[in-house]
Design a protein around this motif. Structure first.
Motif, short mmCIF file in Angstrom:
data_model
loop_
_atom_site.label_atom_id
_atom_site.label_comp_id
_atom_site.label_asym_id
_atom_site.label_seq_id
_atom_site.Cartn_x
_atom_site.Cartn_y
_atom_site.Cartn_z
N UNK A 170 94.59 51.45 37.96
CA UNK A 170 94.54 50.27 37.09
C UNK A 170 95.86 49.49 37.15
N UNK A 171 95.75 48.18 36.92
CA UNK A 171 96.95 47.39 36.72
C UNK A 171 97.57 47.78 35.38
N UNK A 172 98.85 47.46 35.15
CA UNK A 172 99.43 47.67 33.83
C UNK A 172 98.64 46.88 32.78
N UNK A 173 98.71 47.28 31.51
CA UNK A 173 97.97 46.56 30.47
C UNK A 173 98.55 45.17 30.24
N UNK A 174 97.73 44.29 29.68
CA UNK A 174 98.18 42.94 29.39
C UNK A 174 97.08 42.14 28.74
N UNK A 175 97.35 40.88 28.42
CA UNK A 175 96.32 40.03 27.80
C UNK A 175 95.09 39.93 28.69
N UNK A 176 93.90 40.03 28.13
CA UNK A 176 92.68 39.91 28.96
C UNK A 176 92.55 38.48 29.49
N UNK A 177 92.16 38.36 30.75
CA UNK A 177 92.03 37.05 31.37
C UNK A 177 90.59 36.60 31.46
N UNK A 178 90.40 35.42 32.05
CA UNK A 178 89.08 34.83 32.25
C UNK A 178 88.71 34.90 33.73
N UNK A 179 87.43 34.92 34.05
CA UNK A 179 87.03 34.87 35.46
C UNK A 179 87.62 33.64 36.15
N UNK A 180 88.00 33.80 37.39
CA UNK A 180 88.56 32.76 38.25
C UNK A 180 89.97 32.34 37.84
N UNK A 181 90.16 31.86 36.62
CA UNK A 181 91.49 31.34 36.24
C UNK A 181 92.42 32.44 35.74
N UNK A 182 91.88 33.62 35.45
CA UNK A 182 92.72 34.71 35.00
C UNK A 182 93.43 34.39 33.69
N UNK A 183 94.77 34.49 33.69
CA UNK A 183 95.56 34.31 32.46
C UNK A 183 96.30 32.97 32.45
N UNK A 184 95.73 31.96 33.10
CA UNK A 184 96.39 30.65 33.13
C UNK A 184 96.75 30.18 31.72
N UNK A 185 95.86 30.40 30.78
CA UNK A 185 96.08 29.91 29.41
C UNK A 185 97.07 30.77 28.64
N UNK A 186 97.36 31.97 29.15
CA UNK A 186 98.29 32.87 28.46
C UNK A 186 99.73 32.68 28.92
#
Length: 519
Positions: free
Chosen positions: A33-49
């Protein structure tokens, strides 16, 4: 049968989402697994975060929620934020062979051209050559000591400028920093005011800070935008990049041309640039490139790191008069009133040394690190896949050490928001707290090569200034002006411009200030 003529935009969108989800599932099955972090959205991932304003504060909140290492993904780019000194050292120091690359900045690096200075160079032979050249000039205390006389002369001139025009303190700080480093880098002695090379570096570094800040341009997030023509709607950044490219080119080539002309006339003083030109003559195209850009790195980087720190020092003395009095008492006891402190006194002034550390370690009332390094540390980039602490760190991941939090971690520093130089002194059997230089100058093979130069310049400015000046809040219409404690965002952190009162301590102090600066 589905053909290209009847594929709708919705079909394409659904297909892309499907491919993205399949890729995510495949990666999870294939790797840890990747390290934990804010959940992202499909395609754009965590652009908004991804934070753009004071990102170090958002990164700190992630650390509280997700632990010492957190992860986000922005349009396929993996970003890891480190909120622990131990984690940063494990990854960036102990595994420096794979954690020493730099991410590509499409606008600031490629279009404007900052990719050629040392902080943005990819890890490789050219970077090693830059660092070797730096080491020969300012890489040790002994090599820095060769320039002690230059530093003392220019700092004396600084005292005289401040005495004459105290209301222009911040301009004097920048002028003096430029004067010192230009004599070392290019053998150039600056004009008393409005010097073209100092002004040029000032403009270029403001642009550098803006151009390389996280998320400065949409094209840094969506790189294909750099291909659009200037006239295209929303492509105004390309015109700006062209203007800033011209400023950068002038900052690099004009001082180098000055050295060439001086050498041709047989009157060039010894400097970083002239020594390298002599050593490599005749120069290959690669030789000339390395000398020009490594000299520009020295000239630009060293001038701004000391500026931000010395400004922070004057701000601290304005706000903490008790600290100032303790420092002045030490100078009075050790140096006395009949001369200025010099580098020969450095080992005899432990409180001044601690004060310098507290100034540049970034703990000034929770201001970001003021050593010219990003509050979040300039990002590293992985050159191959890695597993750290059971987490998957893919090749090409951007690694951001949150230096601001590391220097404000209450588990490492007692009352970190309090300005307290004594934390770095061994008092009453208590050990000094963690040396800030192990954090604020970076990690691994990308650690700042100018540590000894920065420390020497900062120490001397602090010691000489406190010997002759009382620094306090400015008063306007009978009311004290309290400086605003809010840093300017950007790659290089600075306190906001502020007002303070700077006055000679005594008639003897005035006499010391007015001595010949070449004394």
């Amino acid at each position: 049968m589905l053909t290209l003529t009847n594929v709708t935009g919705l079909d394409l969108c659904l297909a892309c989402v499907g491919v993205y989800l399949l890729k995510q599932v495949f990666n999870k099955l294939k790797n840890p697994a990747y390290p934990p972090g804010p959940p992202g959205w499909p395609l754009i991932g965590n652009v908004l975060d991804m934070p753009h304003i004071k990102p170090w504060l958002t990164f700190t909140e992630w650390g509280k929620k997700y632990g010492h290492i957190s992860h986000i993904e922005v349009l396929g780019q993996h970003i890891m934020v480190l909120n622990s000194v131990e984690t940063a050292m494990d990854m960036l120091d102990n595994k420096s062979a794979i954690y020493s690359d730099r991410p590509i900045l499409p606008v600031g690096g490629e279009l404007i051209g900052w990719k050629n200075i040392m902080p943005l160079l990819p890890y490789g032979d050219r970077l090693r050559r830059y660092r070797k050249d730096f080491h020969s000039v300012i890489g040790t205390r002994a090599t820095v000591g060769i320039y002690n006389h230059v530093e003392e002369i220019e700092t004396r001139r600084f005292l005289k400028r401040v005495f004459t025009k105290p209301d222009q303190l911040l301009a004097h700080v920048r002028h003096t920093a430029g004067a010192i480093i230009l004599r070392i880098s290019h053998g150039y002695e600056v004009k008393e005011s409005n010097d073209p090379f100092v002004d040029l570096a000032d403009r270029a570094l403001i642009q550098w800070s803006r151009a390389t800040a996280p998320g400065a341009f949409m094209a840094d997030v969506v790189p294909f935008l750099v291909k659009v023509p200037e006239w295209f709607p929303g492509a105004g950044f390309k015109r700006l990049a062209r203007e800033w490219h011209d400023t950068l080119e002038e900052m690099v080539f004009a001082p180098y041309k000055f050295v060439e002309d001086q050498m041709a006339a047989g009157i060039a003083p010894e400097s970083f640039t002239s020594n390298l030109v002599k050593k490599g003559s005749p120069l290959s195209e690669e030789d000339e490139h390395v000398i020009k850009w490594s000299a520009a790195t020295l000239y630009a980087g060293a001038s701004d790191t000391t500026v931000s720190t010395i400004n922070s020092f004057f701000l601290a003395m304005t706000l903490f008069p008790d600290v100032q009095k303790k420092a002045q008492a030490e100078i009075d006891a050790v140096v006395g009133p009949d001369r200025l402190p010099s580098f020969a006194d450095q080992g005899s002034l432990p409180y001044i040394e601690a004060l310098a550390k507290e100034t540049y370690d970034g703990m000034l009332l929770s201001l970001p690190s003021s050593n010219g390094i990003s509050m979040s540390g300039f990002p590293h980039c992985t050159s191959e896949d890695d597993i750290y602490d059971g987490y998957y760190i893919p090749k090409g991941s951007v690694i951001i050490p949150n230096i601001w939090f590391m220097l404000n971690d209450p588990e490492r520093y007692t009352n970190p928001s309090q300005f307290n130089p004594e934390r770095f002194l061994a008092n009453d059997g208590k050990k000094p707290e963690t040396e800030p230089r192990t954090i604020c100058f970076g990690f691994g093979r990308r650690i700042c090569p100018g540590i000894h130069f920065a420390e020497a310049s900062i120490w001397l400015s602090i010691a000489m200034s406190l010997a002759v000046f009382d620094i306090s809040k400015a008063v306007e219409n009978g009311i004290e002006i309290i400086p605003e404690l809010d840093p300017i965002s950007g790659t290089i952190s600075h306190p906001k411009p502020f007002e303070c009162s700077v006055k000679p301590r005594s008639p003897k102090a005035v006499a010391l200030i007015e001595q010949d600066a070449n004394y």
